[in-house]
Each structure stands twice: as structure tokens, then as C-alpha cells.
Design a protein around this motif. Structure first.
Motif, PDB file in Angstrom:
ATOM      1  N   UNK A 286       0.856  -1.190   0.000  1.00  0.00           N
ATOM      2  CA  UNK A 286       0.000   0.000   0.000  1.00  0.00           C
ATOM      3  C   UNK A 286       0.891   1.238   0.000  1.00  0.00           C
ATOM      4  N   UNK A 287       0.603   2.169  -0.881  1.00  0.00           N
ATOM      5  CA  UNK A 287       1.384   3.397  -0.985  1.00  0.00           C
ATOM      6  C   UNK A 287       0.965   4.369   0.119  1.00  0.00           C
ATOM      7  N   UNK A 288       1.829   4.566   1.085  1.00  0.00           N
ATOM      8  CA  UNK A 288       1.539   5.430   2.233  1.00  0.00           C
ATOM      9  C   UNK A 288       1.280   6.862   1.797  1.00  0.00           C
ATOM     10  N   UNK A 289       1.994   7.336   0.775  1.00  0.00           N
ATOM     11  CA  UNK A 289       1.823   8.716   0.302  1.00  0.00           C
ATOM     12  C   UNK A 289       0.386   8.943  -0.204  1.00  0.00           C
ATOM     13  N   UNK A 290      -0.165   7.977  -0.910  1.00  0.00           N
ATOM     14  CA  UNK A 290      -1.533   8.104  -1.426  1.00  0.00           C
ATOM     15  C   UNK A 290      -2.528   8.160  -0.268  1.00  0.00           C
ATOM     16  N   UNK A 291      -2.357   7.280   0.704  1.00  0.00           N
ATOM     17  CA  UNK A 291      -3.232   7.288   1.888  1.00  0.00           C
ATOM     18  C   UNK A 291      -3.137   8.635   2.591  1.00  0.00           C
ATOM     19  N   UNK A 292      -1.937   9.153   2.774  1.00  0.00           N
ATOM     20  CA  UNK A 292      -1.748  10.429   3.467  1.00  0.00           C
ATOM     21  C   UNK A 292      -2.411  11.582   2.716  1.00  0.00           C
ATOM     22  N   UNK A 293      -2.283  11.592   1.394  1.00  0.00           N
ATOM     23  CA  UNK A 293      -2.932  12.649   0.599  1.00  0.00           C
ATOM     24  C   UNK A 293      -4.450  12.558   0.719  1.00  0.00           C
ATOM     25  N   UNK A 294      -4.989  11.355   0.647  1.00  0.00           N
ATOM     26  CA  UNK A 294      -6.439  11.167   0.782  1.00  0.00           C
ATOM     27  C   UNK A 294      -6.914  11.587   2.175  1.00  0.00           C
ATOM     28  N   UNK A 295      -6.180  11.220   3.204  1.00  0.00           N
ATOM     29  CA  UNK A 295      -6.544  11.608   4.575  1.00  0.00           C
ATOM     30  C   UNK A 295      -6.549  13.124   4.734  1.00  0.00           C
ATOM     31  N   UNK A 296      -5.569  13.781   4.155  1.00  0.00           N
ATOM     32  CA  UNK A 296      -5.484  15.232   4.233  1.00  0.00           C
ATOM     33  C   UNK A 296      -6.724  15.892   3.617  1.00  0.00           C
ATOM     34  N   UNK A 297      -7.154  15.381   2.472  1.00  0.00           N
ATOM     35  CA  UNK A 297      -8.356  15.915   1.811  1.00  0.00           C
ATOM     36  C   UNK A 297      -9.591  15.674   2.670  1.00  0.00           C
ATOM     37  N   UNK A 298      -9.731  14.463   3.208  1.00  0.00           N
ATOM     38  CA  UNK A 298     -10.891  14.139   4.044  1.00  0.00           C
ATOM     39  C   UNK A 298     -10.954  15.035   5.275  1.00  0.00           C
ATOM     40  N   UNK A 299      -9.829  15.213   5.941  1.00  0.00           N
ATOM     41  CA  UNK A 299      -9.783  16.029   7.161  1.00  0.00           C
ATOM     42  C   UNK A 299     -10.095  17.493   6.882  1.00  0.00           C
ATOM     43  N   UNK A 300      -9.827  17.952   5.654  1.00  0.00           N
ATOM     44  CA  UNK A 300     -10.111  19.337   5.270  1.00  0.00           C
ATOM     45  C   UNK A 300     -11.543  19.511   4.750  1.00  0.00           C
ATOM     46  N   UNK A 301     -12.328  18.439   4.749  1.00  0.00           N
ATOM     47  CA  UNK A 301     -13.709  18.533   4.270  1.00  0.00           C
ATOM     48  C   UNK A 301     -13.831  18.423   2.761  1.00  0.00           C
ATOM     49  N   UNK A 302     -12.814  17.872   2.116  1.00  0.00           N
ATOM     50  CA  UNK A 302     -12.827  17.754   0.659  1.00  0.00           C
ATOM     51  C   UNK A 302     -13.433  16.445   0.167  1.00  0.00           C
ATOM     52  N   UNK A 303     -13.472  16.350  -1.170  1.00  0.00           N
ATOM     53  CA  UNK A 303     -14.046  15.175  -1.831  1.00  0.00           C
ATOM     54  C   UNK A 303     -12.963  14.349  -2.499  1.00  0.00           C
ATOM     55  N   UNK A 304     -13.122  13.031  -2.400  1.00  0.00           N
ATOM     56  CA  UNK A 304     -12.237  12.076  -3.060  1.00  0.00           C
ATOM     57  C   UNK A 304     -12.970  11.398  -4.205  1.00  0.00           C
ATOM     58  N   UNK A 305     -12.213  11.007  -5.204  1.00  0.00           N
ATOM     59  CA  UNK A 305     -12.690  10.087  -6.231  1.00  0.00           C
ATOM     60  C   UNK A 305     -11.808   8.872  -6.026  1.00  0.00           C
ATOM     61  N   UNK A 306     -12.409   7.748  -5.645  1.00  0.00           N
ATOM     62  CA  UNK A 306     -11.602   6.608  -5.231  1.00  0.00           C
ATOM     63  C   UNK A 306     -12.248   5.277  -5.580  1.00  0.00           C
TER      64      UNK A 306
END
Length: 188
Positions: free
Chosen positions: A1-21
Motif C-alpha cells: 500500500x502506498x503510504x503517500x496516497x493514503x496520506x494525501x487522501x486523509x489530508x483531503x478528508x480532514x479538510x472537508x474535501x471530496x475524493x474520487x476513489x
């Protein structure tokens, strides 16, 4: 699992953003299921009436138990025997954004098996909204290539397509449970 991808997704979620996943079924548009403003963004992007409830993803039954007032006994058995992605509609949501639940207070939750989703949920420690990556009433895209540019441009972060491996490319089955273990099949 790519930790960088998880970290970027977590950052967006915590900021109230939207993911396409990618999920264990189809690509989803997601956000923090406890953030009402983020959920509003999903409704706007999908051009969907907010009277239609959304599916929520959890990493396991313990997460479900934290966001449902009472898990009917039948749910445990259904989760254990299901051999494909299963969304269960539980009678009473708690701790989630009010615009995630249906008008009757019920909430649709699926426990994921997709490695990326499971790890993202485990680290986020809260459920995610997961709704198909399409404009409301349009065909559900089976893979990333079928997602419209409007959806891709409307999210804050797109998880790399390499993470989509293992998706079924079709929506989950949906079963609605009552507090007295009543069962209604919504979608097979």
C-alpha cells in the motif's frame, strides 16, 4: 500500500474535501460521513436531491456499531456469510452528518474488503460516504475511464487508478433490516 496516497487522501478528508476513489464495487465519490458540509458538496456535484440517502463505508463491524444505535442480530450473520459486497440499511444512524441518513433515520453501510479503502478507513477512524462516481440518474461507470470529466474536475483528489484492482465493477447488494430482524431485499 502506498503510504503517500493514503496520506494525501486523509489530508483531503480532514479538510472537508471530496475524493474520487476505487472501492470493492465501483469508483466512488467520497467524503467524511460525519461532515455535513462535505456531504452537501457530494449532492451538488452529483446533481442529486438531498432527500436520497447515501451509502457509507466502514472498515469493520466495530465501526458500524459506533454509528448505528443498535445493530440487529441478523446483520452479524449476513456480514459473516456474504461472499460479495453487501450494503445493509440499519434502522437508526448516530454520529453521522444528518444529510447522510434517510428521512426515517436509517443509514446504509457497507463493510469494505478493498485493501485501499480498508486502510484509508482504518487510518481515518471514521466512516466515508461512497456514492457512485456519476451524475444522478446517469449510468454507473464500471471503471475509471468511464467517469465523466465533470466528476473528475469536481473532486479535490483522485486516487491513482492503480488502486482500483479488486473492484467487482458492479454495485453492492442492498438489504434493509428492522430492529426486530425484519429483512427486505432492496437490490440483489
Amino acid at each position: 500500500m502506498d503510504i503517500k496516497i493514503i496520506q494525501e487522501a486523509l489530508s483531503v478528508l480532514k479538510a472537508g474535501g471530496l475524493l474520487l476513489y476505487p472501492t470493492d464495487t465501483v469508483w466512488g465519490i467520497g467524503c467524511d460521513a460525519a461532515n455535513e458540509k462535505a456531504v452537501e458538496k457530494i449532492y451538488a456535484l452529483k446533481q442529486r436531491a438531498d432527500s436520497k440517502s447515501l451509502i457509507v463505508l466502514a472498515d469493520g463491524i466495530s465501526m458500524v456499531e459506533r454509528y448505528v444505535q443498535k445493530v440487529p442480530d441478523t446483520a452479524y450473520m449476513l456480514i459473516e456469510v456474504s461472499d460479495k459486497p453487501l450494503t445493509i440499511i440499519y434502522p437508526a444512524a448516530t454520529g453521522l452528518a444528518s444529510n447522510v441518513a434517510a428521512a426515517d433515520g436509517s443509514v446504509a453501510i457497507r463493510i469494505v474488503n478493498h485493501p485501499f479503502c480498508k486502510e484509508l478507513l482504518r487510518q481515518f477512524k471514521r466512516p466515508l460516504v461512497s456514492t457512485s462516481a456519476n451524475i444522478s440518474d446517469e449510468k454507473t461507470p464500471k471503471n475509471f475511464a468511464a467517469i465523466s470529466d465533470l466528476i473528475k474536475q469536481g473532486v479535490d483528489y483522485i486516487v491513482p487508478t492503480a488502486m482500483e484492482q479488486g473492484a467487482t465493477q458492479k454495485p453492492s447488494s442492498i438489504i434493509k433490516l428492522g430492529l426486530r430482524n425484519e429483512i427486505q431485499i432492496i437490490r440483489e
